[in-house]
Design an enzyme around this catalytic site. Structure first.
Site, PDB file in Angstrom:
ATOM      1  N   ALA A 164       0.830  -1.200   0.000  1.00  0.00           N
ATOM      2  CA  ALA A 164       0.000   0.000   0.000  1.00  0.00           C
ATOM      3  C   ALA A 164       0.870   1.257   0.000  1.00  0.00           C
ATOM      4  O   ALA A 164       1.988   1.263   0.533  1.00  0.00           O
ATOM      5  CB  ALA A 164      -0.915   0.007   1.219  1.00  0.00           C
ATOM      6  N   GLU A 197       1.595  -6.486   7.423  1.00  0.00           N
ATOM      7  CA  GLU A 197       0.654  -5.482   7.914  1.00  0.00           C
ATOM      8  C   GLU A 197       0.644  -5.352   9.436  1.00  0.00           C
ATOM      9  O   GLU A 197       0.476  -4.247   9.971  1.00  0.00           O
ATOM     10  CB  GLU A 197      -0.759  -5.809   7.407  1.00  0.00           C
ATOM     11  CG  GLU A 197      -0.986  -5.496   5.936  1.00  0.00           C
ATOM     12  CD  GLU A 197      -0.564  -6.606   4.998  1.00  0.00           C
ATOM     13  OE1 GLU A 197      -0.883  -6.544   3.807  1.00  0.00           O
ATOM     14  OE2 GLU A 197       0.105  -7.565   5.471  1.00  0.00           O
ATOM     15  N   GLY A 220       0.276  -5.596   0.333  1.00  0.00           N
ATOM     16  CA  GLY A 220      -0.581  -5.686  -0.852  1.00  0.00           C
ATOM     17  C   GLY A 220       0.136  -6.204  -2.075  1.00  0.00           C
ATOM     18  O   GLY A 220      -0.491  -6.765  -2.984  1.00  0.00           O
ATOM     19  N   GLU A 278      -0.185  -9.801  -1.757  1.00  0.00           N
ATOM     20  CA  GLU A 278      -1.595 -10.134  -2.005  1.00  0.00           C
ATOM     21  C   GLU A 278      -1.888 -10.142  -3.505  1.00  0.00           C
ATOM     22  O   GLU A 278      -2.656 -10.980  -3.994  1.00  0.00           O
ATOM     23  CB  GLU A 278      -2.500  -9.142  -1.278  1.00  0.00           C
ATOM     24  CG  GLU A 278      -2.501  -9.362   0.235  1.00  0.00           C
ATOM     25  CD  GLU A 278      -3.319  -8.348   0.993  1.00  0.00           C
ATOM     26  OE1 GLU A 278      -4.165  -8.757   1.812  1.00  0.00           O
ATOM     27  OE2 GLU A 278      -3.124  -7.127   0.770  1.00  0.00           O
TER      28      GLU A 278
END
Length: 291
Positions: free
Chosen positions: A93, A161, A138, A141
């Site tokens: 992110a 995270e 992310g 991910e």
């Protein structure tokens, strides 16, 4: 910006020719490149060097646009995700941008990120993440949303995270345990631990780990080889195989067998199935068309 590069088999006169992507809504700077090297392979190139390919609003919109170009292109048989930023796949992110959002904006943006990963997973053709550098939060991910992952041995991956007061919110808590098992996924998420390519391969997080080369694209080169191995296979059969696996993993085995049966039934009337049988009888390579 996210760039789309499409490799297709073309006449020799067109090899290496370049053209701008003309599809409506294409990301700014999107490029279509025609080449004889690996017909049917589309590459989504991630190129946000100043932010290490972190997932900001504009970048996410560009990725959505790239996916939209690919979804209904029947000439595309495999999609590769590759970074143009050396040493980084995707840093996760964009926390600098995130810090400027209020709580409602954060929730909405994370929902959009989750939708992006679902769109990647829902592409009908096989997808491969070429991880030649950091894939964190992310970024991992995004790789987990792909069907296959290839990593350089020096690459670093992790759902980090919890080290930032967060938890994975774009599919990590669901896709990681499906990939490496519940116990190991919990350990990795609870600790925020990073692993290298060799460790990732040993736990099943990636399909292949390769030593990094001097150009910094060893994972991409191995991913391209893997894509070329998929290309000769019957496109519709490959799509149905992907659909049967993905949907079957969400249900009990009896329901999964029913899903397999439905996918198989759709493949029976195809020209490619007849071609495969004919090629076997005639002792020649099949010529599949995707029909």
């Amino acid at each position: 910006m996210a760039l789309l590069r499409l490799w297709r088999a073309v006449p020799a006169a067109l090899r290496g020719a370049r053209g701008r992507a003309g599809a409506a809504g294409a990301p700014r700077g999107a490029e279509v490149q025609l080449s004889a090297a690996g017909g049917g392979i589309a590459e989504i190139l991630m190129n946000r060097p100043h932010a290490r390919n972190s997932l900001g609003k504009v970048f996410v919109n560009e990725l959505f646009s790239a996916l939209e170009q690919l979804r209904f292109d029947e000439q595309v048989r495999v999609v590769l995700f590759k970074s143009q930023v050396k040493g980084v796949f995707c840093a996760g992110a964009d926390l600098k941008e995130r810090a400027k959002m209020d709580d409602a904006e954060v929730g909405e943006f994370v929902r959009r990120l989750r939708n992006l990963m679902d769109e990647i997973a829902a592409l009908p053709v096989p997808t491969i993440a070429a991880i030649d550098g950091y894939a964190l939060g992310g970024g991992l991910e995004l790789a987990l949303a792909c069907d296959l992952r290839v990593a350089a041995s020096s690459a670093k991956m992790g759902l980090i995270e919890t080290t930032r007061g967060l938890l994975p919110g774009a599919g990590g808590t669901q896709r990681l345990p499906r990939c490496v098992g519940i116990g190991l996924a919990k350990e990795l998420i609870f600790t925020g631990r990073q692993v290298d390519g060799e460790q990732a391969a040993s736990m099943g997080l990636v399909n292949h780990s390769v030593p990094q080369n001097s150009e910094g694209d060893a994972a991409y080169q191995r991913a391209l080889t893997l894509a070329k191995e998929i290309l000769p296979q019957a496109p519709f059969a490959v799509k149905m195989g992907k659909l049967a696996i993905n949907k079957g993993m969400e249900v009990d085995i009896a329901s999964g067998m029913a899903i397999e049966g439905m996918c198989y039934a759709q493949n029976i009337p195809t020209q490619d199935r007849q071609e495969g049988m004919a090629a076997f009888r005639e002792k020649r390579p099949p010529r599949f068309t995707g029909k």
